[in-house]
Enzyme design. Structure first.
Site, PDB file in Angstrom:
ATOM      1  N   LYS A  16      31.160  45.959  46.839  1.00  0.00           N
ATOM      2  CA  LYS A  16      32.469  45.283  46.765  1.00  0.00           C
ATOM      3  C   LYS A  16      33.609  46.266  47.000  1.00  0.00           C
ATOM      4  CE  LYS A  16      33.327  45.578  41.768  1.00  0.00           C
ATOM      5  NZ  LYS A  16      33.686  44.823  40.551  1.00  0.00           N
ATOM      6  N   ARG A  43      34.215  40.545  29.250  1.00  0.00           N
ATOM      7  CA  ARG A  43      34.363  39.956  30.573  1.00  0.00           C
ATOM      8  C   ARG A  43      33.357  38.809  30.605  1.00  0.00           C
ATOM      9  NH1 ARG A  43      33.645  43.249  36.165  1.00  0.00           N
ATOM     10  NH2 ARG A  43      31.487  42.584  35.842  1.00  0.00           N
TER      11      ARG A  43
END
Length: 366
Positions: A39, A134
């Site tokens: 990413k 998260r």
């Protein structure tokens, strides 16, 4: 004179390969395999190919578009969706990703339906919440969650993982790794599972790894930043023997003048909606570079020359040149941090230049 396209990010694939090989050997010395996270390079097939050639057999990304790019490019690796899929992406997730990370039963049910329609088995890694806040299934809910997943056809639980040092900055401590190992062993015994991936974290796990004598059941880490920028991610300390300059931003000077250090006239908000303040440094040599906040997270740039970044607008980077000669047309190089790298690699306005070094010399310690 022929000018190169700017702004551009220059990617030294030799240094990426060196770092990847070192990381694979380092963590492999204690039985931990690496998921190469793409990413940070926007799913670059060029970088992914280097990771695979360096011994990484599993690549992970948060964007299905990036995984699609890797698949179409023929990159020979297992592909992992590094974020729980949205419901609308269930069909494409099963088509593109070999494995996805999951925390929601509704999403897994959608993956199950799509896998059955496509005549395949989609593997999933369940993420457990361990404090970083998260993603993750709460530990007390994990067993009942697995019971429900095991009733679904078309999906197979292949791993258990946790995230650290991202949203909440929680460290992947020895205690946290022991808790994850214990949870993996418990669910394996309770449900007769054989978990392929016990994935304990990311580039933030470096100090834990170096200090621990027993990695427990942790056999996988998801590594991007350490490979690309040569550092760990708790304090951004450099990892010995790795390059920290594999990626370089190059931007061109488009204006160079002596101007006041203080704006003159009535002031209000700037383009970013801020009320800026400036110190009076008298007249200064100021330069404007053809790159801005639309292209890069400017706070993540560190000039390689003795100059100072004063600020930016969407398409302009304002520089105090100090004693550095910055005529129009001159190219200025910057080190980048991970946030800057993410934005630069994703920007359609920044060209990418891949190359292999003819000669590489590692920096000396200290």
């Amino acid at each position: 004179m022929i000018y190169s396209s700017t702004p551009r990010i220059e990617i030294d694939l030799s240094k990426v390969a060196h770092n990847a090989e070192k990381i694979v050997r380092l963590y492999g010395s204690k039985g931990i395999h690496i998921m190469g996270v793409t990413k940070g390079v926007a799913g670059s097939a060029e970088v992914a190919d280097i990771l695979v050639k360096s011994g990484i057999t599993t690549l992970a990304d948060t964007k299905l578009k990036n995984l699609t790019t890797l698949k179409k490019a023929g990159v020979k690796a297992e592909l992992v969706l590094l974020r729980t899929p949205s419901l609308g992406d269930a069909e494409e997730t099963v088509e593109i990703a070999d494995i996805s990370m999951n925390t929601e039963l509704t999403v897994i049910e959608a993956l199950s339906q799509q896998a059955l329609q496509q005549g395949t088995i989609h593997r999933i890694i369940l993420m457990m919440e361990m404090g970083d806040l998260r993603e993750g299934i709460m530990p007390e809910d994990l067993e009942k969650f697995i019971e429900k997943v095991l009733l679904l056809k078309g999906v197979k639980i292949t791993g258990l993982g946790a995230n650290f040092a991202c949203f909440g900055g929680v460290k992947p401590s020895s205690r946290k790794m022991e808790e994850l190992s214990a949870a993996a062993e418990k669910v394996e015994a309770m449900f007769s599972l054989q978990l392929t991936y016990i994935t304990g974290g990311n580039s933030g796990n470096y100090h834990w790894f170096k200090e621990t004598k027993n990695t427990g059941r942790i056999n996988n880490l998801r590594i991007g930043e350490s490979i690309y920028l040569g550092c760990e991610t708790l304090d951004r300390e450099e990892i010995p023997g790795l390059y920290t300059d594999a990626f370089t931003l190059v931007a061109e000077v488009i204006e160079s003048k002596v101007k006041p250090s203080l704006p003159f006239g009535e002031t209000a908000q700037n383009a970013a909606g801020e009320y800026p303040s400036f110190a009076d440094q008298g007249m200064m040599k100021r330069a404007i570079l053809a790159v801005g906040s639309q292209d890069v997270v400017v706070s993540g740039l560190n000039p390689r020359a003795d100059i100072e970044i004063l600020g930016s607008s969407s398409d302009h980077l304002i520089i105090n040149a100090k004693d550095t000669d910055l005529p129009v047309g001159k190219e200025v190089a910057f080190h980048v941090n991970y946030s800057a790298l993410l934005s630069l690699m994703a920007s359609a306005y920044v060209s990418k230049k891949y190359y292999f070094s003819n000669f590489i010399q590692l920096p000396q310690p200290g």
